[in-house]
Scaffold this motif. Structure first.
Motif, PDB file in Angstrom:
ATOM      1  N   ILE A  72       0.826  -1.158  -0.105  1.00 21.97           N
ATOM      2  CA  ILE A  72      -0.098   0.058   0.115  1.00 21.97           C
ATOM      3  C   ILE A  72       0.956   1.232   0.138  1.00 21.97           C
ATOM      4  O   ILE A  72       2.012   1.144   0.573  1.00 21.97           O
ATOM      5  CB  ILE A  72      -1.030  -0.073   1.188  1.00 21.97           C
TER       6      ILE A  72
ATOM      7  N   LEU B  35       1.308  11.655   8.069  1.00 24.22           N
ATOM      8  CA  LEU B  35       1.257  11.826   9.551  1.00 24.22           C
ATOM      9  C   LEU B  35       2.507  12.947   9.767  1.00 24.22           C
ATOM     10  O   LEU B  35       2.581  13.749  10.824  1.00 24.22           O
ATOM     11  CB  LEU B  35       1.707  10.538  10.290  1.00 24.22           C
TER      12      LEU B  35
ATOM     13  N   LEU C 192      -7.931   7.390   9.945  1.00 25.23           N
ATOM     14  CA  LEU C 192      -7.043   7.118   9.021  1.00 25.23           C
ATOM     15  C   LEU C 192      -6.602   5.858   9.325  1.00 25.23           C
ATOM     16  O   LEU C 192      -6.404   4.828   8.122  1.00 25.23           O
ATOM     17  CB  LEU C 192      -5.838   7.972   9.364  1.00 25.23           C
ATOM     18  N   LEU C 193      -6.353   5.331  10.615  1.00 25.06           N
ATOM     19  CA  LEU C 193      -6.012   3.996  10.810  1.00 25.06           C
ATOM     20  C   LEU C 193      -6.860   2.941  10.218  1.00 25.06           C
ATOM     21  O   LEU C 193      -6.495   2.013   9.432  1.00 25.06           O
ATOM     22  CB  LEU C 193      -5.883   3.686  12.266  1.00 25.06           C
TER      23      LEU C 193
ATOM     24  N   GLN D  98      -5.143  -1.850   3.501  1.00 27.42           N
ATOM     25  CA  GLN D  98      -4.110  -2.985   3.624  1.00 27.42           C
ATOM     26  C   GLN D  98      -4.481  -4.408   3.401  1.00 27.42           C
ATOM     27  O   GLN D  98      -3.904  -5.410   3.042  1.00 27.42           O
ATOM     28  CB  GLN D  98      -3.204  -3.051   4.896  1.00 27.42           C
TER      29      GLN D  98
ATOM     30  N   MET E  92      -0.325  -6.715   9.023  1.00 28.32           N
ATOM     31  CA  MET E  92      -0.615  -4.932   9.543  1.00 28.32           C
ATOM     32  C   MET E  92       0.646  -4.511  10.157  1.00 28.32           C
ATOM     33  O   MET E  92       1.262  -3.689   9.784  1.00 28.32           O
ATOM     34  CB  MET E  92      -2.013  -5.065   9.964  1.00 28.32           C
TER      35      MET E  92
ATOM     36  N   PHE F 105       7.479   2.136   9.355  1.00 26.65           N
ATOM     37  CA  PHE F 105       8.184   2.969  10.502  1.00 26.65           C
ATOM     38  C   PHE F 105       9.757   2.902  10.247  1.00 26.65           C
ATOM     39  O   PHE F 105      10.369   4.009  10.643  1.00 26.65           O
ATOM     40  CB  PHE F 105       7.801   2.159  12.075  1.00 26.65           C
TER      41      PHE F 105
ATOM     42  N   ILE G 202       2.495   9.219  16.387  1.00 25.58           N
ATOM     43  CA  ILE G 202       1.834   7.880  16.700  1.00 25.58           C
ATOM     44  C   ILE G 202       1.537   7.790  18.213  1.00 25.58           C
ATOM     45  O   ILE G 202       0.499   7.525  18.715  1.00 25.58           O
ATOM     46  CB  ILE G 202       2.564   6.780  16.314  1.00 25.58           C
TER      47      ILE G 202
ATOM     48  N   ILE H  40      -3.943   6.336  20.739  1.00 23.36           N
ATOM     49  CA  ILE H  40      -3.599   5.134  21.137  1.00 23.36           C
ATOM     50  C   ILE H  40      -3.354   4.940  22.528  1.00 23.36           C
ATOM     51  O   ILE H  40      -2.652   6.106  22.935  1.00 23.36           O
ATOM     52  CB  ILE H  40      -2.623   4.261  20.288  1.00 23.36           C
TER      53      ILE H  40
ATOM     54  N   MET I 172       4.568  -2.048  21.169  1.00 27.66           N
ATOM     55  CA  MET I 172       4.278  -1.771  19.793  1.00 27.66           C
ATOM     56  C   MET I 172       5.755  -1.113  19.191  1.00 27.66           C
ATOM     57  O   MET I 172       6.358  -1.735  18.269  1.00 27.66           O
ATOM     58  CB  MET I 172       3.273  -0.647  19.501  1.00 27.66           C
TER      59      MET I 172
ATOM     60  N   HIS J  26      -4.086  -6.417  20.209  1.00 28.60           N
ATOM     61  CA  HIS J  26      -4.863  -5.691  19.256  1.00 28.60           C
ATOM     62  C   HIS J  26      -6.261  -5.051  19.455  1.00 28.60           C
ATOM     63  O   HIS J  26      -6.622  -3.744  19.151  1.00 28.60           O
ATOM     64  CB  HIS J  26      -4.881  -6.505  17.798  1.00 28.60           C
TER      65      HIS J  26
ATOM     66  N   TRP K  34      -9.085   3.442  21.996  1.00 26.54           N
ATOM     67  CA  TRP K  34      -8.647   4.687  21.449  1.00 26.54           C
ATOM     68  C   TRP K  34      -9.243   5.794  22.108  1.00 26.54           C
ATOM     69  O   TRP K  34     -10.408   5.546  22.535  1.00 26.54           O
ATOM     70  CB  TRP K  34      -8.852   4.529  19.915  1.00 26.54           C
TER      71      TRP K  34
HETATM   72  C1  LIG Z   1      -4.096  -0.783  16.641  1.00 25.90           C
HETATM   73  O1  LIG Z   1      -3.450   0.152  16.928  1.00 25.90           O
HETATM   74  C2  LIG Z   1      -2.427   0.736  16.040  1.00 25.90           C
HETATM   75  C3  LIG Z   1      -1.662   1.861  16.440  1.00 25.90           C
HETATM   76  C4  LIG Z   1      -0.654   2.288  15.582  1.00 25.90           C
HETATM   77  C5  LIG Z   1      -0.425   1.745  14.350  1.00 25.90           C
HETATM   78  C6  LIG Z   1       0.430   2.094  13.458  1.00 25.90           C
HETATM   79  N1  LIG Z   1       1.760   2.092  13.320  1.00 25.90           N
HETATM   80  C7  LIG Z   1       2.393   2.697  12.289  1.00 25.90           C
HETATM   81  C8  LIG Z   1       3.840   2.770  12.021  1.00 25.90           C
HETATM   82  C9  LIG Z   1       4.081   3.474  11.053  1.00 25.90           C
HETATM   83  C10 LIG Z   1       3.173   4.357  10.132  1.00 25.90           C
HETATM   84  C11 LIG Z   1       1.965   4.193  10.622  1.00 25.90           C
HETATM   85  C12 LIG Z   1       1.581   3.344  11.499  1.00 25.90           C
HETATM   86  N2  LIG Z   1       0.340   3.221  12.428  1.00 25.90           N
HETATM   87  C13 LIG Z   1      -0.995   3.385  11.977  1.00 25.90           C
HETATM   88  C14 LIG Z   1      -1.321   3.148  10.421  1.00 25.90           C
HETATM   89  O2  LIG Z   1      -1.684   3.874   9.517  1.00 25.90           O
HETATM   90  N3  LIG Z   1      -0.797   1.945  10.153  1.00 25.90           N
HETATM   91  C15 LIG Z   1      -0.940   1.306   8.788  1.00 25.90           C
HETATM   92  C16 LIG Z   1      -1.768   0.017   8.715  1.00 25.90           C
HETATM   93  C17 LIG Z   1      -1.752  -0.604   7.436  1.00 25.90           C
HETATM   94  C18 LIG Z   1      -0.217  -0.826   6.970  1.00 25.90           C
HETATM   95  C19 LIG Z   1       0.436   0.607   6.904  1.00 25.90           C
HETATM   96  C20 LIG Z   1       0.455   1.532   8.274  1.00 25.90           C
HETATM   97  C21 LIG Z   1      -1.378   4.963  12.163  1.00 25.90           C
HETATM   98  C22 LIG Z   1      -0.682   5.446  13.548  1.00 25.90           C
HETATM   99  C23 LIG Z   1      -0.826   6.748  13.908  1.00 25.90           C
HETATM  100  C24 LIG Z   1      -2.459   7.457  13.766  1.00 25.90           C
HETATM  101  C25 LIG Z   1      -2.992   6.974  12.250  1.00 25.90           C
HETATM  102  C26 LIG Z   1      -2.822   5.406  11.892  1.00 25.90           C
HETATM  103  C27 LIG Z   1      -1.211   0.715  13.874  1.00 25.90           C
HETATM  104  O3  LIG Z   1      -0.852   0.257  12.510  1.00 25.90           O
HETATM  105  C28 LIG Z   1      -1.249  -1.285  12.411  1.00 25.90           C
HETATM  106  C29 LIG Z   1      -2.243   0.216  14.876  1.00 25.90           C
END
Ligand SMILES: COc1ccc(-c2nc3ccccc3n2[C@H](C(=O)NC2CCCCC2)C2CCCCC2)c(OC)c1
Length: 233
Positions: free
Chosen positions: A26, A34, A47-48, A55, A89, A97, A113, A118, A126, A208, A215
């Motif tokens: 993706i 971000l 966004l998440l 994804q 994911m 990251f 983040i 979170i 994490m 998870h 949140w």
């Molecule tokens: C369930 O809790 C959480 C917490 C944080 C994350 C996370 N860790 C990250 C590290 C690097 C960049 C992005 C990141 N993310 C979210 C996101 O967008 N994740 C995407 C999921 C699909 C694959 C590409 C990354 C962000 C966090 C900040 C707020 C917006 C969402 C996360 O990703 C599973 C899951």
């Protein structure tokens, strides 16, 4: 000294997996997005869920390209996808990251983040995982094979024909083992370290659902696809 050589067939298998992985990555734009702005907890949650939904769709396409996957029992195909989606994911998030960024950008990303909404208790596990993935400096072949190996985990819940899954996972593990020996000759335990990350990944599975429901906001909305894949709502 073991003379390790990747056979033509193994190189072909690796090419199929890496091409599928690159076709189904993706967009990295979540990190850029971000870094650009600070968002509210609600916007970050949206966004998440958007990123995670796309994804999962991309993960399904990648998985269909794994040689032999579509020949598995159909219920087992679903059980493997459902059982690995969260890990895939977090593995993808760790790779996003850990990607090379201009000086100071990774720190800003980490800060965004941490403040995304979170809850505090999940930050340490994490980020420990993200940093342990970053320290491995994986090449894309290793990342792609590790993702395929995660999906092809035979002991996921409800998998009926585990042997059939093992028969697909084993050749991937063997190619990855050889690749690690060739890529990291100074580090004979590199392959073991890589597989150790998969164990750490499973612990994130446990956190998870709670990471999502805790949140910092009310009324957490999920897409239908995420309700299928995540143990929420
Ligand atoms: C369930 O809790 C959480 C917490 C944080 C994350 C996370 N860790 C990250 C590290 C690097 C960049 C992005 C990141 N993310 C979210 C996101 O967008 N994740 C995407 C999921 C699909 C694959 C590409 C990354 C962000 C966090 C900040 C707020 C917006 C969402 C996360 O990703 C599973 C899951």
């Amino acid at each position: 000294k073991e003379k390790v050589e990747i056979t033509k067939a193994q190189r072909a298998l690796m090419k199929v997996i890496v091409d599928a992985y690159n076709r189904h990555k993706i967009p990295q734009d979540v990190a850029k997005k971000l870094l650009q702005d600070q968002y509210s907890a609600e916007e970050n949650f949206l966004l998440l869920t958007e990123m995670a939904t796309s994804q999962v769709q991309v993960l399904v396409e990648f998985t269909k390209n794994i040689p032999g996957f579509l020949s598995l029992n159909h219920e087992d195909q679903i059980a493997l996808l459902k059982g690995s989606a969260v890990e895939a994911m977090f593995l993808r998030s760790a790779q996003v990251f850990s990607q090379k960024m201009p000086n100071g950008h990774t720190e800003v990303l980490e800060e965004r983040i941490r403040k995304s909404g979170i809850s505090e208790e999940f930050m340490t596990p994490m980020f420990n995982f993200y940093k342990s993935i970053g320290e491995l400096h994986m090449i894309e072949e290793e990342q792609a094979l590790l993702t395929a190996i995660t999906i092809l985990t035979p002991d996921r819940p409800f998998v009926k024909d585990q042997q059939a899954v093992e028969r697909l996972q084993e050749p991937m593990l063997e190619v990855l083992r050889k690749l690690c020996v060739l890529q990291h000759p100074q580090e004979p335990q590199y392959f073991a370290r890589l597989l150790g990350r998969l164990t750490e990944l499973r612990t994130l599975n446990h956190y998870h659902a709670e990471m999502l429901t805790s949140w910092r906001m009310n009324d957490h909305k999920f897409t239908p696809l995420l309700c299928e894949i995540w143990d929420v709502q």
